[in-house]
Motif scaffolding. Sequence first.
Motif, mmCIF file in Angstrom:
data_model
loop_
_atom_site.group_PDB
_atom_site.id
_atom_site.type_symbol
_atom_site.label_atom_id
_atom_site.label_comp_id
_atom_site.label_asym_id
_atom_site.label_seq_id
_atom_site.Cartn_x
_atom_site.Cartn_y
_atom_site.Cartn_z
ATOM 1 N N ARG A 1 79.327 57.759 23.805
ATOM 2 C CA ARG A 1 80.332 58.825 23.679
ATOM 3 C C ARG A 1 81.596 58.533 24.477
ATOM 4 N N VAL A 2 81.446 58.051 25.706
ATOM 5 C CA VAL A 2 82.639 57.711 26.487
ATOM 6 C C VAL A 2 83.355 56.516 25.857
ATOM 7 N N GLY A 3 82.587 55.566 25.328
ATOM 8 C CA GLY A 3 83.206 54.458 24.604
ATOM 9 C C GLY A 3 83.971 54.944 23.387
ATOM 10 N N SER A 4 83.449 55.987 22.725
ATOM 11 C CA SER A 4 84.148 56.517 21.552
ATOM 12 C C SER A 4 85.448 57.216 21.935
ATOM 13 N N VAL A 5 85.496 57.808 23.137
ATOM 14 C CA VAL A 5 86.754 58.399 23.615
ATOM 15 C C VAL A 5 87.794 57.297 23.780
ATOM 16 N N ASN A 6 87.369 56.177 24.316
ATOM 17 C CA ASN A 6 88.272 55.036 24.433
ATOM 18 C C ASN A 6 88.740 54.563 23.056
ATOM 19 N N LEU B 1 84.193 59.497 17.423
ATOM 20 C CA LEU B 1 83.383 60.387 18.243
ATOM 21 C C LEU B 1 81.971 60.526 17.679
ATOM 22 N N TYR B 2 81.866 60.621 16.368
ATOM 23 C CA TYR B 2 80.548 60.735 15.743
ATOM 24 C C TYR B 2 79.748 59.456 15.950
ATOM 25 N N ALA B 3 80.432 58.313 15.869
ATOM 26 C CA ALA B 3 79.752 57.040 16.113
ATOM 27 C C ALA B 3 79.201 56.997 17.527
ATOM 28 N N GLY B 4 79.948 57.536 18.484
ATOM 29 C CA GLY B 4 79.476 57.574 19.861
ATOM 30 C C GLY B 4 78.229 58.420 20.032
ATOM 31 N N VAL B 5 78.188 59.559 19.342
ATOM 32 C CA VAL B 5 77.002 60.419 19.402
ATOM 33 C C VAL B 5 75.785 59.692 18.835
ATOM 34 N N LEU B 6 75.961 59.026 17.682
ATOM 35 C CA LEU B 6 74.850 58.290 17.084
ATOM 36 C C LEU B 6 74.352 57.187 18.014
ATOM 37 N N SER B 7 75.272 56.487 18.668
ATOM 38 C CA SER B 7 74.874 55.404 19.562
ATOM 39 C C SER B 7 74.037 55.909 20.733
ATOM 40 N N ASP B 8 74.297 57.136 21.173
ATOM 41 C CA ASP B 8 73.549 57.695 22.290
ATOM 42 C C ASP B 8 72.245 58.359 21.860
ATOM 43 N N ARG B 9 72.053 58.523 20.540
ATOM 44 C CA ARG B 9 70.861 59.218 20.066
ATOM 45 C C ARG B 9 69.888 58.324 19.297
ATOM 46 N N LEU B 10 70.377 57.305 18.634
ATOM 47 C CA LEU B 10 69.539 56.481 17.771
ATOM 48 C C LEU B 10 69.389 55.073 18.342
ATOM 49 N N ASP B 11 68.551 54.295 17.698
ATOM 50 C CA ASP B 11 68.360 52.903 18.074
ATOM 51 C C ASP B 11 69.657 52.134 17.834
ATOM 52 N N ARG B 12 70.268 51.655 18.904
ATOM 53 C CA ARG B 12 71.585 51.028 18.796
ATOM 54 C C ARG B 12 71.535 49.726 18.003
ATOM 55 N N ARG B 13 70.436 49.006 18.116
ATOM 56 C CA ARG B 13 70.276 47.770 17.346
ATOM 57 C C ARG B 13 70.253 48.073 15.852
ATOM 58 N N ASP C 1 80.605 48.405 16.100
ATOM 59 C CA ASP C 1 81.233 48.051 17.372
ATOM 60 C C ASP C 1 80.883 49.034 18.479
ATOM 61 N N ASN C 2 80.843 50.331 18.145
ATOM 62 C CA ASN C 2 80.511 51.313 19.175
ATOM 63 C C ASN C 2 79.104 51.086 19.701
ATOM 64 N N ALA C 3 78.154 50.871 18.798
ATOM 65 C CA ALA C 3 76.780 50.637 19.218
ATOM 66 C C ALA C 3 76.652 49.314 19.971
ATOM 67 N N ALA C 4 77.303 48.270 19.475
ATOM 68 C CA ALA C 4 77.200 46.956 20.114
ATOM 69 C C ALA C 4 77.757 46.979 21.531
ATOM 70 N N ALA C 5 78.822 47.748 21.758
ATOM 71 C CA ALA C 5 79.436 47.800 23.084
ATOM 72 C C ALA C 5 78.548 48.466 24.120
#
Length: 406
Positions: A349-354, A68-80, A126-130
């Motif tokens: 975040r939705v990806g992190s729920v998955n 879940l935390y990884a999902g939040v970071l992916s939605d807030r920071l530079d995913r690359r 993986d969360n960011a890459a997806a």
Amino acid sequence: MNRLVEVAVPERLGRGYRWLLASSWTSNLGDGIALAAGPLLVASLTDNAFLVSLAALLRWAPPLVFGLYAGVLSDRLDRRRIVMAADGLRAVVLVALVALLVTGHLPVAGALVAIGLLTVGEVFADNAAATIAPMLVQRDDLVLANARLQAGYITLNNLVGPPLGALLFAAGHVWPFAAESLLVAAGVVLVSRMALPAVPAASDRPAGVRHAVVEGLRWTAGHAAVRTLSLTILIFNFTFGAAWSVLVLYAQQRLGLGPTGFGLFTMLGAVGGLAGTGMYGWLTRHVSLGNIMRAGLIIETLTHLSLALTTSAWLAGGIMFVFGAHAFIWGTTSLTVRQRAVPTHLQGRVGSVNTISTFGGLVVGSLIGGVLATQIGVTAPFWFAFGGSAVFVVLLWRSLTRIAHG
């Protein structure tokens, strides 16, 4: 050559997507090598079934804890940058693991810690890459983009990587992990060449981590197709995790396979995945997504029963082939439905729920599988998986049609 590249990765997908694909394929080859080498390393250090299953737990628990935390970071920071940082840390851990193997000072605990740290890094990468592919390609091209990414995952992570990892492990325990460190580092370099469009401004997002997580959970719960996918993945990874947590012991003790045979055994699942790639387009044109899901869960249930009954490596290999086709079809359906349905600023975040649904089931299942294998025998987790899956198919049967509305 240019024509071949155009057919494989059309120019309309963009240069950024090509860098993403190259990075994904490179990293997946490294991860595929570790897929066989990791369990073999732990099994070479101990024959305790619980410790072997603990290795599986440490591959599955970090996504549950950090997802879940990884999902939040992916939605807030530079995913690359997230992918680069996470995979860079994984490369460092692999170098340390190689050093301990070379010096002969690697205990079982050290191997387990390394597996855990590598998985933590993989969770964030993986969360960011997806979430990147939907930012780079048009919505109508997502099926093609995901098919290319999944084809690389199947071919390199599941098909080429495991037997290569087993062969390298047989040549010397250090070689598969040295190779993985180089490949993961190369993936960092490749993804660094990619440029991403801007994500929504920070003012458009919830102020705190808790609010951000709740928003992702609430959106998932309110979308019938994505909610059904998450629920089904949670339940069926519960039974799958019990059986697959001791797969290396099953292959050794039940089928009489050595390290190379185990690599080839897992490779057959990847070959089945490639077959699933070829038939996926036809299936989605002729069969509803709900019925595809129903058939897939029946196949998964019968897979556990068949593996519990057989002692033939050849028959078990055929079963793995069919299961691999099912796994690709299921995974591609789930990913595409989710990406098409979820807004860009919620993808992480939705990806992190998955992810939580996936690994929550695997963690609980691996613990049960380790206990059953230790107390009863190596086939006990497969019998448990069959019984549990059969019950869940009946309970979920009617709700699975909701996926057709994704």
